[in-house]
Design an enzyme around this catalytic site. Structure first.
Site, PDB file in Angstrom:
ATOM      1  N   ASP A  51     -10.443  -3.773  -4.175  1.00 33.98           N
ATOM      2  CA  ASP A  51     -10.322  -3.068  -2.891  1.00 33.98           C
ATOM      3  C   ASP A  51     -11.713  -2.911  -2.258  1.00 33.98           C
ATOM      4  O   ASP A  51     -12.027  -1.895  -1.632  1.00 33.98           O
ATOM      5  CB  ASP A  51      -9.622  -1.713  -3.038  1.00 33.98           C
ATOM      6  CG  ASP A  51      -9.144  -1.159  -1.699  1.00 33.98           C
ATOM      7  OD1 ASP A  51      -9.310  -1.841  -0.662  1.00 33.98           O
ATOM      8  OD2 ASP A  51      -8.608  -0.034  -1.684  1.00 33.98           O
ATOM      9  N   HIS A  96       0.901  -1.158   0.000  1.00 33.14           N
ATOM     10  CA  HIS A  96       0.000   0.000   0.000  1.00 33.14           C
ATOM     11  C   HIS A  96       0.937   1.204   0.000  1.00 33.14           C
ATOM     12  O   HIS A  96       1.490   1.570   1.037  1.00 33.14           O
ATOM     13  CB  HIS A  96      -0.886  -0.050   1.251  1.00 33.14           C
ATOM     14  CG  HIS A  96      -1.674   1.186   1.519  1.00 33.14           C
ATOM     15  ND1 HIS A  96      -3.042   1.211   1.526  1.00 33.14           N
ATOM     16  CD2 HIS A  96      -1.283   2.454   1.821  1.00 33.14           C
ATOM     17  CE1 HIS A  96      -3.467   2.444   1.816  1.00 33.14           C
ATOM     18  NE2 HIS A  96      -2.413   3.206   2.000  1.00 33.14           N
TER      19      HIS A  96
END
Ligand SMILES: [Zn+2]
Length: 431
Positions: free
Chosen positions: A302, A176
């Site tokens: 996501d 991330h």
């Protein structure tokens, strides 16, 4: 139970029949017959290898008010998925063999998609010490993707050690990418709109700097690196450069970053709050092109369900994230197909074959052919539907596509030869 799918186009090729028996594709060809097989009319439909999501938040264990493995699995099956990778930012964090095995077991009990747990890189996602990566890799969950998603592994020394560790078993670190010191207090993309609204900005460079650093670390170590939810045009250029050098890097883009832009923050509706934030129209255009070209390898949802009290509040206090599983294929088709865009083979590549390869899921991402596990989805390319949040099966309602009309309907999904979805609805016993 056997199924005969009649007159269906496999990833855009001329129509044929597919016979499924004992969990595998038994035959593919013209005018097949099979006594006792249930016939599914595939006229006008496209058969794709079952979709594979590298980035799903199932919120289990810990937040059953937002999602459970069962409700998330239902959303996945209805979205055409046969496998999802469950992110590690649960409560407790999936940083031990015990937790990843628990998630695996919950997935098997739900029985709608293969749930492949992702393990945390660091203990408690705290970014201080490496979690037991080897133990998770050799556990029953056979973890090969590790991620602190929600947080960046910002310490370069720790990132280097994680890459060195997973290299031994050909695992991958999914980063991330967010330099936390550049995004403290950030509420949205840093740019003209944030300046106008007076909201603290999340600059593109916070993502790009980490991707550049980690590409170099991956090159130095010779390990595999995957970049979660790429959101800027600059990131695309860095990934393109890294690939041209032969660095072992792959990248994903979310559906929402292919369609929505930062000006939506002007509504102050927290349904549009997400991390990384919605970017500019120029970023969106660059991401679409990168996906079509393959610089960005895959679409990952996501999918981030949130309970009402975490989302229907003031923008500043709302949790970031959006639902994605049931709408992903439609959004990708809407934004990236057509002239010069992805054809059905391209969709299969970006949403099934490549993510399956990255995750090492050898039963998935394979076009229907004799002997192949029957993990596939049938979609109606001419179908259109209007997104009604109340009709989505996720436990949460935070879809940014409310009332939007989207192309492509998922008609049926098969997991190892068993229909999880038929006629666009959860198949018997799964509703
Ligand atoms: Zn993330």
């Amino acid at each position: 139970m056997s199924y005969l799918i009649r007159n269906v186009s496999i990833v855009g090729k001329p129509a044929c029949d597919i016979l499924i028996r004992d969990g595998v594709v038994a035959e593919v060809g013209a005018d097949l017959s099979a006594t006792g097989a249930e016939v599914v009319d595939g006229t006008g439909l496209i058969a794709l290898p079952g979709l594979v999501d590298l980035h799903t938040h199932l919120r289990a264990p810990g937040r059953a008010d937002a999602e459970t493995v069962l409700t998330g699995s239902r959303a996945a099956a209805l979205g055409g998925y046969t496998a999802v990778c469950a992110m590690a930012n649960t409560a407790p964090v999936a940083d031990t063999a015990g937790v990843v095995e628990q998630v695996l077991r919950l997935g098997q009990e739900a029985g709608l998609v293969d749930v492949q747990p992702i393990g945390a890189v660091t203990v408690g996602l705290a970014g201080e010490e490496l979690a037991e990566l080897g133990t998770m890799a050799t556990s029953a969950a056979r973890v090969s993707i590790f991620s602190d998603d929600g947080h960046c592994v910002s310490d370069p020394r720790l990132m280097r050690r994680a890459l060195e560790y997973v290299k031994a078993f050909d695992g991958v670190i999914a980063q991330h990418a967010e330099e936390p010191r550049l995004t403290a207090g950030a509420q949205m993309h840093e740019g003209e709109v944030s300046a106008r609204l007076g909201l603290a900005g999340w600059p593109a460079v916070a993502e790009e700097a980490i991707i550049a650093r980690d590409a170099l670390l991956a090159e130095h170590v010779g390990a595999r690196l995957h970049i979660c939810h790429v959101s800027t045009a600059g990131s695309v250029e860095i990934i393109r450069w890294a690939k041209s050098r032969g660095i072992r890097i792959t990248a994903e883009v979310t559906p929402h970053h292919l369609i929505l832009t930062d000006d939506l923050a002007g509504s102050y509706d927290p349904v549009y709050k997400v991390n990384p934030p919605l970017r500019t129209a120029a970023d969106v255009a660059a991401l679409r092109q990168a996906l079509i070209e393959g610089v960005i390898d895959v679409v990952a949802t996501d999918h981030a369900p949130h309970a009402v009290e975490d989302k229907e509040c003031e923008w500043e206090y709302a949790r970031p994230g959006m639902l994605g599983l049931q709408t992903a294929l439609s959004v990708v088709f809407s934004e990236c197909s057509g002239e010069g865009g992805l054809d059905w083979d391209g969709v299969a590549e970006r949403m099934s074959r490549t993510p399956a390869r990255i995750a090492g899921l050898t039963d998935h991402g394979r076009d229907p052919a004799p002997g192949v596990p029957a993990n596939l989805t049938l979609v109606d390319p001419a179908g259109r539907w209007t997104v009604e949040p109340g009709e989505l099966v996720s436990k949460s309602r935070n879809t940014p596509y409310r009332a939007m009309e989207l192309p492509v309907r998922v008609v049926a999904t098969f997991l190892r030869g068993v229909p999880t979805v038929l006629d666009g609805k959860l198949a018997g016993g799964h509703a």
